[in-house]
Design a protein around this motif. Structure first.
Motif, mmCIF file in Angstrom:
data_model
loop_
_atom_site.group_PDB
_atom_site.id
_atom_site.type_symbol
_atom_site.label_atom_id
_atom_site.label_comp_id
_atom_site.label_asym_id
_atom_site.label_seq_id
_atom_site.Cartn_x
_atom_site.Cartn_y
_atom_site.Cartn_z
ATOM 1 N N ALA A 199 8.450 9.061 -18.347
ATOM 2 C CA ALA A 199 8.175 8.332 -17.113
ATOM 3 C C ALA A 199 8.829 9.058 -15.940
ATOM 4 N N ASP A 200 8.026 9.426 -14.959
ATOM 5 C CA ASP A 200 8.485 10.113 -13.759
ATOM 6 C C ASP A 200 8.206 9.211 -12.572
ATOM 7 N N ARG A 201 9.243 8.822 -11.865
ATOM 8 C CA ARG A 201 9.141 7.744 -10.878
ATOM 9 C C ARG A 201 9.134 8.265 -9.444
ATOM 10 N N ASP A 202 8.241 7.686 -8.643
ATOM 11 C CA ASP A 202 8.207 7.935 -7.205
ATOM 12 C C ASP A 202 8.372 6.597 -6.518
ATOM 13 N N ASP A 203 9.588 6.318 -6.088
ATOM 14 C CA ASP A 203 9.921 5.002 -5.537
ATOM 15 C C ASP A 203 9.332 4.778 -4.157
ATOM 16 N N SER A 204 9.262 3.519 -3.781
ATOM 17 C CA SER A 204 8.978 3.146 -2.408
ATOM 18 C C SER A 204 10.019 3.787 -1.490
ATOM 19 N N VAL A 205 9.626 4.033 -0.234
ATOM 20 C CA VAL A 205 10.557 4.658 0.704
ATOM 21 C C VAL A 205 11.730 3.742 1.030
ATOM 22 N N GLN A 206 11.649 2.463 0.642
ATOM 23 C CA GLN A 206 12.788 1.570 0.827
ATOM 24 C C GLN A 206 13.959 1.972 -0.054
ATOM 25 N N PHE A 207 13.676 2.671 -1.155
ATOM 26 C CA PHE A 207 14.702 2.939 -2.154
ATOM 27 C C PHE A 207 15.026 4.420 -2.317
ATOM 28 N N ARG A 208 14.467 5.252 -1.482
ATOM 29 C CA ARG A 208 14.793 6.670 -1.570
ATOM 30 C C ARG A 208 14.458 7.361 -0.261
ATOM 31 N N GLU A 209 14.990 8.573 -0.084
ATOM 32 C CA GLU A 209 14.746 9.348 1.122
ATOM 33 C C GLU A 209 13.569 10.294 0.900
ATOM 34 N N GLY A 210 13.027 10.797 1.986
ATOM 35 C CA GLY A 210 11.955 11.776 1.885
ATOM 36 C C GLY A 210 10.576 11.152 1.949
ATOM 37 N N ASP A 211 9.575 12.026 1.979
ATOM 38 C CA ASP A 211 8.191 11.584 2.080
ATOM 39 C C ASP A 211 7.649 11.146 0.723
ATOM 40 N N PRO A 212 6.608 10.323 0.722
ATOM 41 C CA PRO A 212 5.936 10.000 -0.534
ATOM 42 C C PRO A 212 5.265 11.244 -1.110
ATOM 43 N N ARG A 213 4.959 11.220 -2.396
ATOM 44 C CA ARG A 213 4.209 12.330 -3.000
ATOM 45 C C ARG A 213 2.745 12.283 -2.582
ATOM 46 N N LEU A 214 2.220 11.070 -2.450
ATOM 47 C CA LEU A 214 0.805 10.882 -2.140
ATOM 48 C C LEU A 214 0.644 10.046 -0.881
ATOM 49 N N TYR A 215 -0.431 10.294 -0.137
ATOM 50 C CA TYR A 215 -0.893 9.294 0.821
ATOM 51 C C TYR A 215 -1.824 8.365 0.046
ATOM 52 N N VAL A 216 -1.817 7.095 0.410
ATOM 53 C CA VAL A 216 -2.721 6.120 -0.195
ATOM 54 C C VAL A 216 -3.284 5.275 0.946
ATOM 55 N N TYR A 217 -4.583 5.406 1.179
ATOM 56 C CA TYR A 217 -5.249 4.666 2.242
ATOM 57 C C TYR A 217 -6.357 3.800 1.637
ATOM 58 N N GLN A 218 -6.382 2.530 2.020
ATOM 59 C CA GLN A 218 -7.487 1.662 1.625
ATOM 60 C C GLN A 218 -8.471 1.517 2.782
ATOM 61 N N ILE A 219 -9.740 1.663 2.447
ATOM 62 C CA ILE A 219 -10.825 1.373 3.387
ATOM 63 C C ILE A 219 -11.558 0.166 2.838
ATOM 64 N N GLN A 220 -11.539 -0.945 3.581
ATOM 65 C CA GLN A 220 -12.079 -2.204 3.074
ATOM 66 C C GLN A 220 -13.002 -2.836 4.109
ATOM 67 N N GLY A 221 -14.066 -3.474 3.619
ATOM 68 C CA GLY A 221 -14.951 -4.202 4.503
ATOM 69 C C GLY A 221 -16.408 -3.874 4.259
ATOM 70 N N PRO A 222 -17.304 -4.643 4.838
ATOM 71 C CA PRO A 222 -18.733 -4.449 4.580
ATOM 72 C C PRO A 222 -19.273 -3.103 5.035
ATOM 73 N N HIS A 223 -18.589 -2.422 5.948
ATOM 74 C CA HIS A 223 -19.052 -1.114 6.408
ATOM 75 C C HIS A 223 -18.279 0.032 5.748
ATOM 76 N N SER A 224 -17.509 -0.272 4.700
ATOM 77 C CA SER A 224 -16.669 0.766 4.095
ATOM 78 C C SER A 224 -17.492 1.907 3.504
ATOM 79 N N ALA A 225 -18.596 1.601 2.838
ATOM 80 C CA ALA A 225 -19.412 2.658 2.228
ATOM 81 C C ALA A 225 -20.059 3.542 3.291
ATOM 82 N N SER A 226 -20.533 2.917 4.367
ATOM 83 C CA SER A 226 -21.143 3.705 5.445
ATOM 84 C C SER A 226 -20.118 4.628 6.087
ATOM 85 N N LEU A 227 -18.918 4.134 6.281
ATOM 86 C CA LEU A 227 -17.854 4.971 6.830
ATOM 87 C C LEU A 227 -17.554 6.143 5.915
#
Length: 459
Positions: free
Chosen positions: A147-175
């Protein structure tokens, strides 16, 4: 610096022993609700942000607050079938799964999303409660799993390993079609697609939130600004709004997802080693229970996967998973179920007025849009003077134009249209975040969950 009684002890088990009970530990905690770091409270205003995910399209930045746990080793799939109660079937690369974690008594610890990407990597993403339990099991199960852990930024310093963006809504597929380089691939529900945006490789899990379709995009943090810029530019056509930290957790009110139930880890003999593994700084140790529901036994706060709607995910044939025998009994003897409660608007207004202007009988103040004030929120629900369940996450939905909460009620009182009452407040609280208050009775009506008709169709 946070002042917390658990800091005087070596681990969670010692803190429970020292304070006399798990309930005393959690009820005496000074910690408020879970904080969502890394993004502004609001980009515009929380009402328009909420309306965007139902009517247009919304962008939610999940890069900072979630914990990721990467699992590897020759026994990973065997381990997953041991630690979670899910059906796995033909689970292979390019797929996602909602992973359900129960204790040995079949009670709920947490759930999270499991990603199995095309490169053969397994990543769990969700609250730290889920990662804590799985990390401990990985370290103690004797299988070939790491198990290799990447904590929330509340519990460690530095940038996240990944960006995670949610696109939600009825026009999400068109976007997504507009922003994608070339043809946007067809991605089936809870499958992971691969494509490019602005020349950068992107992966996306197809899912839905708050009853609407959408995507969870992820990739290396080094690309986060490029991807965000491309989404913002393409999103202007669809009135896309970025969702801030105030509105983001209120998605649960419409989707009916219980983000942070009290984990069922505080009492059983089988979990003693886990409690000794948890430090004073883990959320399970420093987290708070709040609300009017105040039983003597901590186990009264526990929920189980069946009553919160996860029964359909349980693998009844896998006798090797944690809690299997107990879960089978719960499947055949369900007593409660999850519902939405719609709070009476006049009672809510009266409570807010009393919280601000009534010095003699003040009500507990209600924050907006989310009104919880503890890590694990539990308010008593009554019918004809008797307790019939608990109300958890609560707050205002601009889409419903109502105050809603997620509740677990006795089945006999869970039919939509049933009238109940919620006891709102926490008199004599030791929490600094809780002002002097008296209990208010808030009338409420049972409604379906999710609150809106859920649709995962893209068009």
């Amino acid at each position: 610096m946070i002042d917390h009684p658990a800091f005087a002890y070596a681990n969670l088990e010692r803190a429970i022993e020292g304070l006399g009970s798990a309930k005393k530990l959690l009820r005496s905690s000074t910690i408020g609700p879970y904080v969502f770091p890394g993004v502004p409270l609001e980009y515009s205003n929380w009402k328009d942000a909420q309306r965007a995910w139902l009517n247009d399209v919304a962008l939610l930045n999940l890069s900072f607050h979630m914990t990721s746990l990467y699992l590897s080793g020759s026994d990973v799939l065997k381990f997953l079938k041991y630690v979670s109660c899910n059906k796995f079937g033909e689970f292979g690369p390019g797929r996602g799964k909602q992973m359900i974690l129960a204790n040995h008594q079949g009670e709920l610890i947490a759930d999270c999303i499991l990603f199995y990407t095309s490169d053969g990597r397994f990543r769990m993403s969700g609250s730290p409660v889920a990662s804590d339990w799985v990390q401990y099991q990985a370290e103690t199960c004797g299988m070939d799993v790491n198990a290799d852990r990447d904590d929330s930024v509340q519990f460690r310093e530095g940038d996240p390993r990944l960006y995670v963006y949610q696109i939600q809504g009825p026009h999400s597929a068109s976007l997504m079609k507009d922003v994608c380089d070339g043809e946007f691939p067809e991605i089936k529900f809870f499958r992971i697609g691969e494509f490019q945006i602005a020349g950068k490789p992107v992966q996306a899990l197809r899912h839905g939130m708050a009853g609407v379709p959408g995507f969870e995009l992820f990739g290396p943090w080094a690309d986060h600004e490029v991807i965000m810029g491309a989404l913002e530019k393409a999103g202007a056509k669809y009135k896309m709004r970025k969702v801030g930290a105030l509105a983001y957790p209120s998605t649960c009110l419409e989707s009916g997802w219980l983000a942070l139930p009290c984990p069922a880890i505080y009492t059983s003999r089988e979990a003693k080693g886990y409690r000794e593994w948890l430090t004073p700084f883990h959320i399970e140790t420093i987290g708070s229970i709040g609300g009017s529901f105040d039983p003597d036994d901590i186990t009264e706060y526990y929920l189980d996967p069946v009553e919160v709607g996860y029964g359909k995910f349980i693998d009844t044939e896998n006798a090797g998973c944690i809690g299997h025998a107990a879960l089978l009994k719960k499947l055949t003897n369900q007593k409660r179920t999850k519902v939405t409660l719609v709070w009476d608007s006049q009672d809510v207004t009266d409570a807010i007025n009393a919280s601000l202007f009534d010095d003699d009988r003040p009500a507990k103040y209600m924050d907006m849009p989310l009104s919880i004030y503890s890590t694990f929120q539990y308010d008593t629900v009554i019918k004809d003077g008797k307790t019939v369940g608990v109300s958890t996450y609560c707050g205002v939905s601009a889409n419903a134009n109502k105050m809603l909460s997620i509740a677990v009620l006795d089945i006999e009182h869970a039919k939509p249209g049933t009238e109940v009452e919620i006891l709102w407040g926490e008199p004599d609280s030791t929490k600094p975040v809780v002002e002097s208050n008296v209990i208010r009775r808030i009338r409420a009506m049972v409604a379906t969950i999710p609150y809106f008709d859920k649709s995962n169709k893209l068009f």
